[in-house]
Design an enzyme around this catalytic site. Structure first.
Site, PDB file in Angstrom:
ATOM      1  CD  GLU A 180      46.673  35.961  35.574  1.00 55.77           C
ATOM      2  OE1 GLU A 180      46.333  37.112  35.888  1.00 55.77           O
ATOM      3  OE2 GLU A 180      46.221  34.941  36.141  1.00 55.77           O
ATOM      4  CG  LEU A 205      43.819  38.319  40.256  1.00 49.56           C
ATOM      5  CD1 LEU A 205      42.992  37.506  41.259  1.00 49.56           C
ATOM      6  CD2 LEU A 205      45.016  38.935  40.940  1.00 49.56           C
TER       7      LEU A 205
HETATM    8  N1  PMP Z   1      47.485  38.604  37.739  1.00 44.14           N
HETATM    9  C1  PMP Z   1      48.095  38.019  38.771  1.00 44.14           C
HETATM   10  C2  PMP Z   1      48.299  36.541  38.755  1.00 44.14           C
HETATM   11  C3  PMP Z   1      48.541  38.789  39.868  1.00 44.14           C
HETATM   12  O1  PMP Z   1      49.143  38.213  40.912  1.00 44.14           O
HETATM   13  C4  PMP Z   1      48.350  40.197  39.832  1.00 44.14           C
HETATM   14  C5  PMP Z   1      48.875  41.062  40.941  1.00 44.14           C
HETATM   15  N2  PMP Z   1      48.141  40.913  42.093  1.00 44.14           N
HETATM   16  C6  PMP Z   1      47.702  40.748  38.733  1.00 44.14           C
HETATM   17  C7  PMP Z   1      47.279  39.926  37.698  1.00 44.14           C
HETATM   18  C8  PMP Z   1      47.447  42.217  38.662  1.00 44.14           C
HETATM   19  O2  PMP Z   1      46.413  42.595  39.547  1.00 44.14           O
HETATM   20  P1  PMP Z   1      46.336  44.051  40.153  1.00 44.14           P
HETATM   21  O3  PMP Z   1      46.265  44.998  38.995  1.00 44.14           O
HETATM   22  O4  PMP Z   1      45.074  44.052  40.936  1.00 44.14           O
HETATM   23  O5  PMP Z   1      47.551  44.247  40.979  1.00 44.14           O
END
Ligand code: PMP
Length: 286
Positions: A180, A205
């Site tokens: 990611e 995440l």
């Molecule tokens: N991956 C990582 C490592 C992140 O820090 C984030 C942002 N918080 C995301 C993915 C995207 O998550 P979200 O769509 O919940 O903001």
């Protein structure tokens, strides 16, 4: 207009707000956080973000610092006080202040901090051109499913991206697969039009935006696969984009300096951005 931060029960002027030097967040990164987008004064995907916060807290064996409905009231109070229409609210919970010792303190009250920031959620030029990403080795710990404040690898990665003139760095695992971005999830569209993003596991995440996009894609009858993909597959993809609470769906038009397809945002990325934006002000708002 003064800007306030919420710190352990008090609304303090942002510049004067602080926590103790022995806070375990500062000493050990022993804490978790969430970022929820505010669009038009309403929270986007609030339930999903708070569910994930509860999960992150549970993984660290931390209790909610206050009941969830009360926390939601505090969030709204801070947004009102700071008069935020578009931006983010940041929440951080740590294990609290105690003499520096790795083991959990016997009695420490968790630290709860909230701040807000105004932000342009529709950077038209960036969306129209798409953004660049660079690829870097994923050097993080193995529990990336926890939204921990231990973000050193992401700090270094984002700095490297910035120095290369890129918006984000996509992290690559030991098998050569994209995990990611440093603060976003990574997506591609294959030659036959399938949407691909890495499956949710301890390796990434699980973005709340990611989950909503998958739901919207399913509702629209789009074909998608949750699986790992290589950098090479991403380079040859028909489209690429990234997702997060603050960027929504952001087209990726260059990877390591090479254009993705014709180097312009693709139709599916644009369509999903629009779908997510409608959702963010409609069914996803609270
Ligand atoms: N991956 C990582 C490592 C992140 O820090 C984030 C942002 N918080 C995301 C993915 C995207 O998550 P979200 O769509 O919940 O903001």
């Amino acid at each position: 207009m003064p800007r306030y931060a919420y710190v352990n029960g008090r609304y303090l002027p942002h510049d004067a707000a602080g926590v103790h030097i022995e806070d375990r967040g500062f000493q050990f990164a022993d804490g978790v956080y969430e970022v929820v987008t505010i669009q038009g004064g309403r929270l986007v995907d609030e339930a999903g973000h708070l569910d994930r916060l509860g999960r992150s807290l549970g993984e660290l064996r931390l209790a909610w610092p206050m009941d969830r409905p009360v926390l939601q009231q505090v969030m709204r109070q801070l947004i009102r006080r700071n008069r935020v229409r578009d931006g983010i609210i940041y929440l951080q919970i740590t294990r609290g202040t105690a003499a520096r010792d790795f083991r959990f303190p016997e009695a420490a009250t968790p630290t709860l901090v909230m701040t807000t920031r105004r932000m342009n959620l529709d950077p038209a030029r960036q969306v129209a051109a798409g953004v660049d990403v660079v690829t870097i080795p994923d050097i993080r710990w193995k529990r990336r499913d926890i939204k921990s404040v231990a973000l050193l690898a992401q700090v270094l990665g984002k700095q490297q991206a910035a120095e290369a003139g890129a918006f984000e760095a996509w992290q690559i695992d030991e098998e050569g697969m994209v995990t990611e971005g440093c603060s976003s999830n990574a997506w591609i569209v294959t030659g036959d039009g399938r949407l691909v993003t890495r499956d949710a596991s301890t390796m990434i995440l699980n973005g709340i935006t990611r989950q909503s996009i998958l739901r919207l894609a399913a509702e629209q009858g789009l074909q998608f696969e949750e699986r790992a993909f290589t950098v090479d597959e991403a380079r040859r993809a028909r489209e690429a984009f990234l997702s997060s609470a603050t960027t929504y769906v952001m087209p990726v038009t260059r990877i390591d300096g090479r254009p993705v397809a014709d180097g312009k945002p693709g139709p599916l990325s644009r369509k999903l951005r629009e779908s997510y934006r409608s959702y963010a002000v409609g069914a996803g708002a609270s």
